[in-house]
Scaffold this motif. Sequence first.
Motif, PDB file in Angstrom:
ATOM      1  N   MET A  10     -15.026   5.000  -0.046  1.00 24.49           N
ATOM      2  CA  MET A  10     -15.604   3.999   0.858  1.00 24.49           C
ATOM      3  C   MET A  10     -14.533   3.025   1.320  1.00 24.49           C
ATOM      4  SD  MET A  10     -19.397   3.265  -0.497  1.00 24.49           S
ATOM      5  CE  MET A  10     -18.990   2.278  -1.916  1.00 24.49           C
ATOM      6  N   SER A  11     -14.866   2.268   2.346  1.00 23.55           N
ATOM      7  CA  SER A  11     -13.979   1.232   2.845  1.00 23.55           C
ATOM      8  C   SER A  11     -13.650   0.261   1.708  1.00 23.55           C
ATOM      9  CB  SER A  11     -14.673   0.509   4.002  1.00 23.55           C
ATOM     10  OG  SER A  11     -13.862  -0.533   4.441  1.00 23.55           O
ATOM     11  N   GLY A  12     -12.374  -0.054   1.552  1.00 23.86           N
ATOM     12  CA  GLY A  12     -11.947  -0.977   0.508  1.00 23.86           C
ATOM     13  C   GLY A  12     -11.690  -0.323  -0.837  1.00 23.86           C
ATOM     14  N   ALA A  13     -11.860   1.004  -0.927  1.00 19.71           N
ATOM     15  CA  ALA A  13     -11.694   1.710  -2.204  1.00 19.71           C
ATOM     16  C   ALA A  13     -10.244   1.754  -2.683  1.00 19.71           C
ATOM     17  CB  ALA A  13     -12.246   3.134  -2.089  1.00 19.71           C
ATOM     18  N   GLY A  14      -9.306   1.637  -1.734  1.00 17.96           N
ATOM     19  CA  GLY A  14      -7.894   1.673  -2.104  1.00 17.96           C
ATOM     20  C   GLY A  14      -7.131   2.856  -1.513  1.00 17.96           C
ATOM     21  N   LYS A  15      -7.751   3.594  -0.609  1.00 16.82           N
ATOM     22  CA  LYS A  15      -7.144   4.813  -0.042  1.00 16.82           C
ATOM     23  C   LYS A  15      -5.833   4.508   0.696  1.00 16.82           C
ATOM     24  CE  LYS A  15     -10.784   5.724   2.567  1.00 16.82           C
ATOM     25  NZ  LYS A  15     -11.630   4.547   2.247  1.00 16.82           N
ATOM     26  N   SER A  16      -5.882   3.534   1.594  1.00 13.86           N
ATOM     27  CA  SER A  16      -4.670   3.212   2.368  1.00 13.86           C
ATOM     28  C   SER A  16      -3.558   2.717   1.454  1.00 13.86           C
ATOM     29  CB  SER A  16      -4.959   2.122   3.403  1.00 13.86           C
ATOM     30  OG  SER A  16      -5.781   2.631   4.408  1.00 13.86           O
ATOM     31  N   THR A  17      -3.921   1.878   0.512  1.00 13.81           N
ATOM     32  CA  THR A  17      -2.919   1.352  -0.422  1.00 13.81           C
ATOM     33  C   THR A  17      -2.266   2.503  -1.176  1.00 13.81           C
ATOM     34  OG1 THR A  17      -4.223  -0.665  -0.663  1.00 13.81           O
ATOM     35  CG2 THR A  17      -2.553  -0.248  -2.345  1.00 13.81           C
TER      36      THR A  17
ATOM     37  N   VAL B 146      -6.483  -9.110  -6.171  1.00 15.33           N
ATOM     38  CA  VAL B 146      -7.265  -7.900  -5.949  1.00 15.33           C
ATOM     39  C   VAL B 146      -6.558  -6.731  -6.632  1.00 15.33           C
ATOM     40  CG1 VAL B 146      -8.190  -6.307  -4.224  1.00 15.33           C
ATOM     41  CG2 VAL B 146      -8.035  -8.756  -3.703  1.00 15.33           C
TER      42      VAL B 146
ATOM     43  N   ALA C 116      -6.261  -3.385  -6.300  1.00 17.81           N
ATOM     44  CA  ALA C 116      -6.585  -2.340  -5.320  1.00 17.81           C
ATOM     45  C   ALA C 116      -6.515  -0.955  -5.946  1.00 17.81           C
ATOM     46  CB  ALA C 116      -5.649  -2.438  -4.129  1.00 17.81           C
TER      47      ALA C 116
ATOM     48  N   PHE D 162      -2.781  -7.035  -5.601  1.00 15.41           N
ATOM     49  CA  PHE D 162      -2.361  -7.986  -4.570  1.00 15.41           C
ATOM     50  C   PHE D 162      -2.659  -9.385  -5.093  1.00 15.41           C
ATOM     51  CE2 PHE D 162      -3.326  -4.183  -1.995  1.00 15.41           C
ATOM     52  CZ  PHE D 162      -2.108  -4.047  -1.339  1.00 15.41           C
TER      53      PHE D 162
HETATM   54  P1  ADP Z   1      -9.313   1.591   1.988  1.00 11.58           P
HETATM   55  O1  ADP Z   1      -8.119   2.201   2.638  1.00 11.58           O
HETATM   56  O2  ADP Z   1      -9.963   2.538   1.012  1.00 11.58           O
HETATM   57  O3  ADP Z   1     -10.307   1.022   2.942  1.00 11.58           O
HETATM   58  P2  ADP Z   1      -7.428  -0.458   1.165  1.00 11.58           P
HETATM   59  O4  ADP Z   1      -6.389   0.271   0.399  1.00 11.58           O
HETATM   60  O5  ADP Z   1      -7.145  -0.814   2.564  1.00 11.58           O
HETATM   61  O6  ADP Z   1      -8.804   0.384   1.077  1.00 11.58           O
HETATM   62  O7  ADP Z   1      -7.813  -1.786   0.380  1.00 11.58           O
HETATM   63  C1  ADP Z   1      -8.129  -1.803  -1.010  1.00 11.58           C
HETATM   64  C2  ADP Z   1      -8.351  -3.245  -1.461  1.00 11.58           C
HETATM   65  O8  ADP Z   1      -7.103  -3.929  -1.420  1.00 11.58           O
HETATM   66  C3  ADP Z   1      -9.309  -4.024  -0.570  1.00 11.58           C
HETATM   67  O9  ADP Z   1     -10.025  -4.912  -1.395  1.00 11.58           O
HETATM   68  C4  ADP Z   1      -8.370  -4.777   0.348  1.00 11.58           C
HETATM   69  O10 ADP Z   1      -8.965  -5.945   0.806  1.00 11.58           O
HETATM   70  C5  ADP Z   1      -7.181  -5.062  -0.559  1.00 11.58           C
HETATM   71  N1  ADP Z   1      -5.922  -5.170   0.181  1.00 11.58           N
HETATM   72  C6  ADP Z   1      -5.314  -4.178   0.890  1.00 11.58           C
HETATM   73  N2  ADP Z   1      -4.143  -4.603   1.398  1.00 11.58           N
HETATM   74  C7  ADP Z   1      -4.004  -5.895   1.011  1.00 11.58           C
HETATM   75  C8  ADP Z   1      -2.983  -6.890   1.204  1.00 11.58           C
HETATM   76  N3  ADP Z   1      -1.874  -6.630   1.909  1.00 11.58           N
HETATM   77  N4  ADP Z   1      -3.178  -8.094   0.645  1.00 11.58           N
HETATM   78  C9  ADP Z   1      -4.282  -8.359  -0.091  1.00 11.58           C
HETATM   79  N5  ADP Z   1      -5.269  -7.465  -0.325  1.00 11.58           N
HETATM   80  C10 ADP Z   1      -5.133  -6.251   0.215  1.00 11.58           C
END
Ligand code: ADP
Length: 234
Positions: free
Chosen positions: A41-48, A20, A22, A13
């Motif tokens: 963990m939170s912020g690991a990249g799972k959702s992405t 970042v 991700a 990103f």
């Molecule tokens: P998780 O689902 O494991 O909590 P995310 O996939 O949500 O993790 O996020 C992974 C990293 O990417 C984090 O550092 C988050 O802040 C960053 N991130 C996620 N989406 C965006 C975005 N749209 N723009 C910038 N950074 C993002």
Amino acid sequence: EPIIQIKNVTKTFIGKDNQVEALKGISLDINKGDIYGIIGMSGAGKSTLVRCLNYLEKPTTGTVVVEDQDLSTLTEAELRKVRTGIAMIFQHFNLLMQRSVLDNVCFPMEIVGVKKQAARKRAMELLEIVGLKEKADAYPSQLSGGQKQRVAIARALANTPKILLCDEATSALDPTTTKEILKLLQDINKQYGITIVIITHEMAVVQEICSHVAIIDAGELAEHGTVEEVFSRP
Ligand code: ADP
Ligand code: ADP
């Protein structure tokens, strides 16, 4: 047989004055019929990572192949079709609060042009499967968290997806309700052969129903394999 192949996927990103990473090069196969847990963990990249599976997020590099189709080669129209086969449920349910339970379940069918009568009939069948037929005319605000998630699951099944993505789908629920929802997901997997991908930060969820698990740590794949393999490693 893999239904999803993730090959060397990275996602960066770019912000105004930072970037970042991700995802830092993830490769993973998910087989047809798996209940695959993605834990970290939170912020690991799972959702992405999971959003890359339906191209809500486009990988910076690497490829995602769903049912033998490389998503990067598809037109928008083709992508829409693939997305119809990949349903998703969320932590906060994302129901339409102004619509009844029945109309929430009908919604994805309306979008793909199913006739009202047919949509309502199927919606009632789906509500029966998730055990909420008697709430068809209720509104989401009248339901408990577990009931809302059941409606979301019925809605997710509306267009007979091959894959169901669950993003922290039990994180807002108490332990008893969590078990009930996981049991429902397990039944759906068994009965309809739907491949399920479960994002969670909770080990207990993975141990309860997943066949396979990948541990994501700071954008990297730390471990993956069957639940037995991964959790019995020293
Ligand atoms: P998780 O689902 O494991 O909590 P995310 O996939 O949500 O993790 O996020 C992974 C990293 O990417 C984090 O550092 C988050 O802040 C960053 N991130 C996620 N989406 C965006 C975005 N749209 N723009 C910038 N950074 C993002
Ligand atoms: P987050 O803060 O974790 O990003 P939100 O609370 O913003 O999640 O919810 C995301 C979406 O879900 C929003 O569109 C919101 O309207 C919807 N939503 C939130 N809570 C509920 C609820 N209890 N029932 C139905 N929809 C909800």
